[in-house]
Design a protein around this motif. Structure first.
Motif, short mmCIF file in Angstrom:
data_model
loop_
_atom_site.label_atom_id
_atom_site.label_comp_id
_atom_site.label_asym_id
_atom_site.label_seq_id
_atom_site.Cartn_x
_atom_site.Cartn_y
_atom_site.Cartn_z
N ASN A 193 0.83 -1.00 0.13
CA ASN A 193 0.05 0.00 -0.08
C ASN A 193 0.38 1.38 -0.16
OD1 ASN A 193 -2.92 -0.73 0.25
ND2 ASN A 193 -2.47 -1.83 1.29
N LEU A 194 2.27 0.77 -0.42
CA LEU A 194 3.20 2.73 -0.23
C LEU A 194 2.75 3.27 -1.39
CD1 LEU A 194 6.95 0.99 0.29
CD2 LEU A 194 5.04 2.60 1.61
N PHE A 195 2.17 2.27 -2.34
CA PHE A 195 1.46 2.99 -3.87
C PHE A 195 0.28 2.55 -4.11
CE2 PHE A 195 6.04 1.09 -3.59
CZ PHE A 195 6.20 1.10 -3.91
N ARG A 196 -0.48 3.04 -3.13
CA ARG A 196 -2.28 3.10 -3.29
C ARG A 196 -1.83 4.51 -3.98
NH1 ARG A 196 -5.79 4.04 0.27
NH2 ARG A 196 -4.87 3.89 1.83
N ASP A 197 -3.60 4.30 -4.74
CA ASP A 197 -3.77 5.27 -5.82
C ASP A 197 -2.46 5.47 -6.52
OD1 ASP A 197 -6.29 4.77 -4.83
OD2 ASP A 197 -6.09 5.77 -2.99
N GLU A 198 -1.49 5.16 -6.91
CA GLU A 198 -0.69 6.22 -7.84
C GLU A 198 -0.45 4.95 -9.10
OE1 GLU A 198 3.62 6.73 -5.45
OE2 GLU A 198 2.41 6.72 -3.64
N PHE B 152 -4.63 -8.17 -8.92
CA PHE B 152 -6.11 -9.12 -8.05
C PHE B 152 -5.70 -7.92 -7.06
CE2 PHE B 152 -7.88 -10.09 -4.13
CZ PHE B 152 -8.68 -11.09 -4.72
N GLN B 153 -4.65 -6.79 -6.61
CA GLN B 153 -4.33 -6.61 -4.96
C GLN B 153 -4.50 -5.00 -6.26
OE1 GLN B 153 -1.04 -7.58 -3.23
NE2 GLN B 153 -1.93 -8.38 -1.54
N ALA B 154 -4.08 -5.37 -7.36
CA ALA B 154 -3.73 -3.71 -8.03
C ALA B 154 -4.85 -3.31 -8.12
CB ALA B 154 -3.03 -4.00 -8.86
N GLU C 297 2.89 3.78 -23.15
CA GLU C 297 2.26 3.85 -24.25
C GLU C 297 0.79 5.16 -23.89
OE1 GLU C 297 1.69 0.33 -26.33
OE2 GLU C 297 3.48 -0.32 -26.34
N LYS C 298 1.59 5.74 -22.91
CA LYS C 298 0.18 6.62 -22.38
C LYS C 298 -1.50 6.05 -22.01
CE LYS C 298 1.78 9.55 -26.42
NZ LYS C 298 1.40 10.68 -27.75
N ARG C 299 -1.03 5.40 -21.79
CA ARG C 299 -2.14 4.01 -21.24
C ARG C 299 -1.36 4.03 -19.50
NH1 ARG C 299 -2.89 -0.37 -23.39
NH2 ARG C 299 -4.74 -1.30 -22.32
N ASN C 300 -2.38 3.42 -18.41
CA ASN C 300 -2.82 3.12 -17.43
C ASN C 300 -3.35 2.01 -17.29
OD1 ASN C 300 -1.89 5.90 -16.71
ND2 ASN C 300 -3.54 6.48 -15.87
N ARG C 301 -2.13 1.31 -17.12
CA ARG C 301 -2.32 -0.49 -16.99
C ARG C 301 -1.73 -0.88 -15.53
NH1 ARG C 301 1.26 -3.85 -20.44
NH2 ARG C 301 0.05 -5.75 -19.90
N LEU C 302 -2.70 -2.14 -14.83
CA LEU C 302 -2.27 -2.32 -13.22
C LEU C 302 -1.52 -3.18 -13.37
CD1 LEU C 302 -6.15 -4.10 -13.40
CD2 LEU C 302 -5.03 -1.75 -11.96
N ARG D 117 -0.91 1.64 -10.30
CA ARG D 117 -1.10 1.04 -12.11
C ARG D 117 0.31 1.58 -12.73
NH1 ARG D 117 -5.78 5.37 -11.79
NH2 ARG D 117 -4.34 5.68 -9.64
N TYR D 118 0.58 1.91 -13.60
CA TYR D 118 1.79 1.89 -14.03
C TYR D 118 1.27 2.33 -15.81
CZ TYR D 118 2.44 -2.39 -17.20
OH TYR D 118 2.24 -3.08 -18.24
N LYS D 119 2.06 3.61 -15.90
CA LYS D 119 2.03 4.24 -17.72
C LYS D 119 2.91 3.22 -18.43
CE LYS D 119 0.48 7.62 -17.47
NZ LYS D 119 -0.63 8.27 -18.12
#
Length: 414
Positions: free
Chosen positions: A237-242, A358-360, A370-375, A366-368
């Motif tokens: 959860n260090l990276f929750r909502d990021e 599942f947790q993500a 090619e201009k898309r946000n992916r889990l 998420r991570y960016k």
């Protein structure tokens, strides 16, 4: 959380996989009925919106032709109310679907064995041969009493049953193990992190402990805080909502924390000794990865925990868990079981899981690309349960006179 879009798109396939996890058929039937109801409401909503667009375009035509627009305004107004009602109906259905999804475990990987309990787990490897004793090896609580390392009675007096106090060399070895494990993991490329020992409800939802396992947690009265059951919770959860930069992945993290769990020994197992405690120390591994990185990271984490045990001279085996024995968030899990000669059996000391996205999905990590946000994919593993490692050292390194040798790797830490 399971991907509702995936379930809706390929219901039969996903339902079959979830049955392997023991998901009740009634839950799946309810999901299917809600999907069908949602589809019907969506169809009616889209039809009403199309009608609204068609009638809205008629206003100009009516004005040009000098027609009375009062009836058209009434129809548009009534249809607007219908759209709002259907939108609310759709929102309620989506909320119900999310509530059900929050209690459904992860979909198992295709190579996860069939089975309902630990009896169906599959051994995939052994490391080191158990030592042969020329005397009857004692269990750890007998050795603890003889050496004064673990004080069970005073732990109960201070707190309640399933708490204990470590003393003398037992306390020093616990601290040495924590430091040794953290250094070992750092040398394998894991960043050491110091995290809070409490977490809020959003964090526990993110990693899957809430809402399903609320009764297993120690809640702080009057606060939206819980004592953590594992460092997996704060580390993930260090990276929750990021949204993380793709070039930062994978992230490899390790942390020491005490862990607090009400469920310890709830089924009456291991009522003696320190195998199941309400509070225990653990060093954890967590990885945050792009999907194509997670399989290799999973193997890396299994090797890291196994090599750590081997460096302490502790015989162990690797077990691929069956679908029915995996944790709620896991898509695939390998347990490491250490040999305990006093018990004459292997016991779990580490559990490494790939939770895929599942947790993500629950924690919105998420991570960016090619201009898309992916889990992202998240992985976690014990490295190791410190108390159980202490127990394993006591039983594997015991001498005939009841004394205990210290493994070579730990001597510098004492």
């Amino acid at each position: 959380m399971v991907d509702l879009r995936q379930i809706e798109k390929d219901f039969d396939t996903v339902a079959a996989a979830l049955k392997r996890r023991g998901v009740d058929e009634k839950v799946l039937e309810k999901l299917k009925a809600l999907f069908e109801e949602k589809k019907e409401v969506q169809k009616r909503l889209e039809a009403a919106q199309a009608e609204q667009n068609r009638k809205s375009r008629l206003f100009g035509e009516y004005k040009r032709e000098g027609k009375d627009i009062a009836s058209l305004q009434r129809e548009v107004s009534e249809n607007k109310e219908r759209i709002a009602a259907l939108g609310e109906e759709l929102r309620v259905l989506e909320t119900k679907l999310l509530e059900i999804a929050a209690g459904i475990p992860n979909i198992p990987d295709p190579d996860v064995p069939e089975g309902e309990s630990e009896e169906q787990n599959v051994e995939i490897g052994r490391v080191l041969e158990p030592r042969s004793f020329d005397f009857e090896p004692k269990e750890h609580w007998e050795l603890a009493e003889a050496n004064g390392w673990i004080d069970f009675e005073r732990g109960v007096k201070i707190a309640k049953s399933r708490f204990s106090a470590l003393r003398f060399e037992g306390a020093r070895l616990e601290r040495a193990l924590i430091n040794y494990m953290l250094d070992f993991n750092r040398n394998r490329g894991f960043e050491e992190v110091c995290v809070p020992f409490m977490a809020n409800a959003d964090s526990l939802f993110g990693t899957g402990q809430l809402p399903k396992f609320a009764d297993d947690l120690f809640k702080i009265e009057g606060e939206n805080l819980y004592m953590i059951p594992t460092a997996e919770v704060p580390l993930t959860n260090l990276f929750r909502d990021e949204i993380l930069p793709r070039e930062d992945l994978p992230l490899r993290l390790t942390a020491y924390t005490p862990c607090f769990r009400k469920e310890a020994g709830s089924a009456g197992r291991d009522t003696r000794g320190m195998i199941r405690q309400h509070q225990f120390d653990k060093v954890e591994l967590v990885s945050i990865a792009a999907p194509e990185q997670s399989d290799a990271l999973f193997d890396e984490m299994v090797d890291c925990a196994s090599d750590l045990l081997a460096s302490l001279g502790l015989p162990h085996r690797k077990m691929l868990l069956c679908a029915g024995d995996m944790g709620f968030s896991a898509a695939k899990t390998v347990d490491l079981e250490v040999w305990l000669p006093g018990q004459g059996r292997y016991r779990e000391i580490s559990s490494i899981s790939n939770t895929r996205d599942f947790q993500a999905r629950r924690a919105k990590i998420r991570y960016k690309e090619e201009k898309r946000n992916r889990l992202v994919h998240t992985l976690n593993g014990s490295s190791l349960a410190v108390g159980r490692t202490l127990i394993a050292i006591m039983e594997n390194y015991q001498q005939e006179d009841g004394s205990i040798l210290v493994p070579e790797a730990l001597r510098a830490y004492l």
